[in-house]
Design an enzyme around this catalytic site. Sequence first.
Site, PDB file in Angstrom:
ATOM      1  N   SER A 104      -7.490 -24.957 -24.104  1.00  0.00           N
ATOM      2  CA  SER A 104      -7.452 -23.928 -25.054  1.00  0.00           C
ATOM      3  C   SER A 104      -8.492 -24.616 -26.212  1.00  0.00           C
ATOM      4  O   SER A 104      -9.327 -25.226 -25.933  1.00  0.00           O
ATOM      5  CB  SER A 104      -6.093 -24.059 -25.683  1.00  0.00           C
ATOM      6  N   LYS A 105      -8.993 -22.859 -26.130  1.00  0.00           N
ATOM      7  CA  LYS A 105     -10.110 -22.535 -27.148  1.00  0.00           C
ATOM      8  C   LYS A 105     -10.419 -23.433 -28.021  1.00  0.00           C
ATOM      9  O   LYS A 105     -11.632 -24.459 -28.397  1.00  0.00           O
ATOM     10  CB  LYS A 105     -10.072 -20.693 -27.775  1.00  0.00           C
ATOM     11  N   ARG A 106      -9.561 -23.856 -28.909  1.00  0.00           N
ATOM     12  CA  ARG A 106      -8.608 -24.594 -29.852  1.00  0.00           C
ATOM     13  C   ARG A 106     -10.206 -25.921 -29.619  1.00  0.00           C
ATOM     14  O   ARG A 106     -10.122 -26.755 -29.996  1.00  0.00           O
ATOM     15  CB  ARG A 106      -7.813 -24.805 -30.766  1.00  0.00           C
ATOM     16  N   ARG A 107      -9.232 -26.597 -28.547  1.00  0.00           N
ATOM     17  CA  ARG A 107      -9.581 -27.375 -28.414  1.00  0.00           C
ATOM     18  C   ARG A 107     -10.850 -27.993 -27.708  1.00  0.00           C
ATOM     19  O   ARG A 107     -11.268 -28.586 -27.676  1.00  0.00           O
ATOM     20  CB  ARG A 107      -8.649 -28.322 -26.797  1.00  0.00           C
ATOM     21  N   GLU A 148     -12.991 -25.764 -29.117  1.00  0.00           N
ATOM     22  CA  GLU A 148     -14.705 -25.813 -30.099  1.00  0.00           C
ATOM     23  C   GLU A 148     -14.064 -27.607 -30.540  1.00  0.00           C
ATOM     24  O   GLU A 148     -14.587 -26.964 -32.065  1.00  0.00           O
ATOM     25  CB  GLU A 148     -14.466 -24.632 -30.304  1.00  0.00           C
TER      26      GLU A 148
END
Length: 468
Positions: free
Chosen positions: A249-252, A254
């Site tokens: 996931s982008k969240r992870r 980034e």
Amino acid sequence: MNPGPKREIRVRFAPSPTGPLHLGNARAALFNWLFARHEGGKFLVRIEDTDKERSKKEFEKDILEGLVWLGLEPDEEPIRQSERLEIYAESLQKLLNEKKAYWCFCTPEELEAERQNQLSQGFAPKYGGRCRHLPPDEADARIKKSGKAVIRIRMPEKKVSFNDLVKGKIEFDMALVGDVIIAKSLREPLYNFAASVDDVLTNISHVIRGEDHISNTPKQIVIQEALGLEGPQFAHLPLILGTGRQKLSKRRLETSLNDYKKEGYLAEAMLNFLALLGWHPREDREVINRQDLVKEFTLERVQKGGAVFNEEKLNWLNAHYIKTAKTEELMEKLKPFVPKTWLAKKKVLQNIIETEKERIKNLKGFKDMAAFFFGLPDYDAKLLIWKETPKERILANLKSVHDITKNSASPEPEILALAEKEGRGEVLWPLRAALSGQDASPGPIEILKVLGKTESLKRIGKAIKKLG
Ligand code: GLU
């Protein structure tokens, strides 16, 4: 065949300061650093800040601090591309003079129309080459007049292949790529151009970076050939995937490294974890420290397929490094995470750390775990009752423990003897609850030692009152 002189090993980590240092970048930095250390070479940092709008000083700072935290400091002063514009301009001019590059005046609307046209005919879009044959005088005149043009490289219509040190032989047909833009003006080089120039001018022997850059590599090789310069070797690191092998996931991906630091992860744990994102040591062990990483790191052991990001593993490693850290060291690392008043009681804090070490999952969580040592939380009398034991028995046991603690110079063996006689749960549970006010904590004997006689008696007395 004469292999020629062995080239000095020089690698670089080349972040764009358009965001904080995140996991993918940190992994690239680490693999470069490990390679350099293993080979006895140099690890360099190059800040790729030619994108004026998106590059920010605060991100550069975050990136460099993250490297320091991980202990990946460069061997030479970092260089900044924004300070090297003259160099790129010279190289661009050289390519223009030699007709290996040319000015292109096509407008975005014209390019878009061309693209749509190609797509509608079922072709992969590429620049058709309208400005390729403009006579140089005419191009110069137009530049002087409007100043609006970009620079394209004259892409040779050939196959370019390279031997990737992780993935093996990779080949691209450059005829499909076409004349790509390498600069928006003489002083505005794009990534592929600036990186190609810098890699050769700073004598980089190996470019080690994420797999997402594979399609840039043949372009960079062509640029270096056009400049008549010998380029580096390439190694592309596998993508980082989420558990279940989907895209992370982008969240992870980034999440900035700094946030992990703030969450209470140890740099040692992070380093160990990052190293295993696409590489593994010989006996496939999970715990491997910096020294051994340096000793064992080779590109041959970097895997081709995606590297799975497993958060549980990270948490486990973090707990492991905390558990095995020296108390003094842990105390240093805990400093930013605990109230100042705790730091003033060094000896007590030391004892608490020693007692809690096995249970600390991350530095941030320590404060909540240890707070009861500094002040008994309010708790319900029910907490003192062990299973179905009648209240009277618990009360009697607490009174006995109180007497022992009060009268004995070293109460621990006597309390344990009492527990053997009256039942461990019946004695030790209420004592533990009385001393901690919590349903989970280290054992009562350990807490008793940390609290000392006076405070322990006070807390046991309070429990007796609660039950009475
Ligand atoms: N600035 C590029 C990035 O951060 C560098 C890629 C490379 O290592 O060449 O992705």
